[in-house]
Design a protein around this motif. Structure first.
Motif, PDB file in Angstrom:
ATOM      1  N   THR A  45       0.851  -1.211   0.000  1.00  0.00           N
ATOM      2  CA  THR A  45       0.000   0.000   0.000  1.00  0.00           C
ATOM      3  C   THR A  45       0.876   1.246   0.000  1.00  0.00           C
ATOM      4  N   ASP A  77       3.031  -0.762  -5.986  1.00  0.00           N
ATOM      5  CA  ASP A  77       1.929   0.027  -5.442  1.00  0.00           C
ATOM      6  C   ASP A  77       1.728   1.267  -6.306  1.00  0.00           C
ATOM      7  N   LYS A 110      -3.776   8.577  -1.389  1.00  0.00           N
ATOM      8  CA  LYS A 110      -4.109   8.213  -2.763  1.00  0.00           C
ATOM      9  C   LYS A 110      -4.395   9.439  -3.626  1.00  0.00           C
TER      10      LYS A 110
END
Length: 471
Positions: free
Chosen positions: A121, A192, A383
């Motif tokens: 992640t 990722d 993100k």
């Protein structure tokens, strides 16, 4: 009646060999995406029999415990809109608890190990908002101190007082053991969603290594290649019903099957000093400049995913397919993509970008995937920093307001404030939330005005829909 899924039972069923390929790849972050993507592409490589993964869990050991009785075998179900296709994947040669640092060190020191891949992640790299390593992070600081103490000992074996808390520290511990064993370089492939991930992870590893020891710093600089990559395959969580389906399709009882869309893409750019599988046979692209591929994937697919997740939850949806079927959300996604296309380097033709968009819509519309918005909604600030902020900044630099990308940020802020997210940050104040994504956005009065205005529009759409549903 299903058979237990093991290499011996599989070999008996197919009337041939089902032995585990030799371990030449090590992975950190064993999970569904790793198995649907990197292991699957390796199973389709031209020399698949020569390349096996030893994969380590991240936060919890559960998956290793489930897969170990199956000798690392698992069922990959490609979920089409009208059917399921199953394959048993053989290239996960061994599985390990992430806390098993002794085995991790041995594998990274092995001359046969050529590649280390990661799916941990974006947040786990512990990067600041400027995307440099956060040396003030308590886990980073603790890991550096522990590795510095261990590296100071002269023994051939690196003796760790505890398992490092951060993935990069685990990798550096393995590289220090490889250096002490006199073994040459390898490639590290972070998989990722990081824009320019190879260079950013290279910089983070180099900075952490400098803090640990000069010898390790030199080794990382001279022997280690960090490969940039763009990965793409929608992989929702499997359900108990999927366990039953896997048994029906294959005849084997699989405790942990993987569900994925049929589509898969992997683009790589960088050196592999110790070699790599023949991934091209599986459709992998090896390119000189990965930037445009990374940007298009992050801004189109991941950006739309984020917008659908936050705005979709606000509007009462639970899955991607439900959200993209909402005409309002579909229009907002198209607006976001118009922004992204304007910000994208002029590498792809207009027709190529339109085809990519049409392909994404078909993928999003696949109701059989049952892809949960809450899964996508995690770690929103991190993100959006790579999915929306670069688009906003690129267009702002031309004097153009990126309304679609601003709406993705606005949707996250509003979803956070209204308690729709499972991992909402402690603060609920609008400017503080926007600053957690990017300080420059919060300091730009025009962008702030746009985002807060869009929050009002989002809130109004939600209230109107609620009123209609009550009638």
């Amino acid at each position: 009646m299903t058979e237990p899924l093991r290499r011996s039972t599989l070999a008996a069923a197919v009337g041939g060999e089902a032995a585990a390929p030799p371990v030449r790849l090590v992975h950190l972050g064993l999970g569904a995406f790793h198995r649907s993507h990197q292991v699957h592409h390796t199973a389709l490589a031209s020399d698949a029999d020569d390349w096996g993964f030893a994969s380590f869990t991240g936060r919890r050991p559960n998956l290793a415990a489930a897969l170990r009785p199956q000798d690392g075998l698992y069922t990959l179900i490609a979920r089409h809109p009208d059917r399921d296709e199953a394959a048993i994947i053989r290239n996960l040669s061994s599985v390990h608890d992430g806390a098993d640092m002794a085995t991790f060190l041995d594998l990274l020191a092995a001359p046969t190990t050529a590649v280390v891949t990661l799916t941990v992640t974006e947040a786990s790299y512990r990067l600041r908002k400027d995307e440099s390593l956060d040396l003030d992070d308590s886990d980073v600081a603790s890991d550096i101190a522990a590795l510095r103490a261990a590296a100071g000992a002269s023994s051939s074996r690196l003796m760790l007082a505890r398992t490092p808390a951060t993935p990069l520290a685990r990798v550096l511990a393995g590289l220090e053991q490889r250096r002490r064993s006199g073994v040459g370089g390898l490639a590290i492939v972070p998989c990722d969603n990081l824009l320019a991930g190879g260079s950013k992870v290279q910089a983070a590893l180099s900075l952490m290594a400098q803090e640990i020891s000069g010898e390790l710093s030199d080794y990382v600089s001279e022997e280690v290649s960090v490969v940039s990559t763009s990965v793409d395959r929608i992989t929702p969580s499997a359900t108990p019903a999927d366990v039953v389906i896997a048994g029906e399709l294959t005849g084997f009882a699989d405790a942990s099957p993987v569900i994925a869309e049929p589509y898969s893409s992997w683009v790589l750019s960088g050196a592999f000093p110790a070699g790599r599988p023949g991934w091209e046979a599986s459709g992998v692209e090896i390119v000189d400049d990965i930037g445009p591929f990374e940007s298009r994937k992050l801004w189109f697919l991941n950006g739309a995913h984020s917008l659908l997740a936050y705005a979709g939850l606000i509007r009462g949806h639970t899955t991607v397919a439900d959200a993209i079927a909402d005409p309002v959300l579909r229009g907002w996604v198209e607006e976001l993509w118009d922004d992204a296309a304007s910000a994208l380097p002029e590498v792809f033709s207009r027709e190529e970008n339109l085809h990519y968009r049409e392909q994404l819509i078909r993928r999003f519309e696949n109701r059989q995937m049952n892809d949960a918005l809450q899964r996508i909604a995690r770690d929103g600030a991190v993100k959006l920093r790579v999915r929306a902020v670069p688009v906003i900044e690129a267009l702002e630099g031309r004097g153009v307001r990126a309304r679609g990308a601003c709406r993705a940020v606005a949707a996250w802020v509003l979803a956070t404030q209204r308690g729709f997210l499972d991992d909402s940050p402690a603060t609920r104040e609008t400017r503080s939330l926007i600053a957690s994504v990017d300080d420059h956005l919060a300091d730009d009065g025009g962008v702030m005005l746009e985002i807060t205005s869009l929050m009002g529009t989002l809130d109004e759409h939600s209230r109107q829909d609620t009123q209609r549903s009550d009638r």
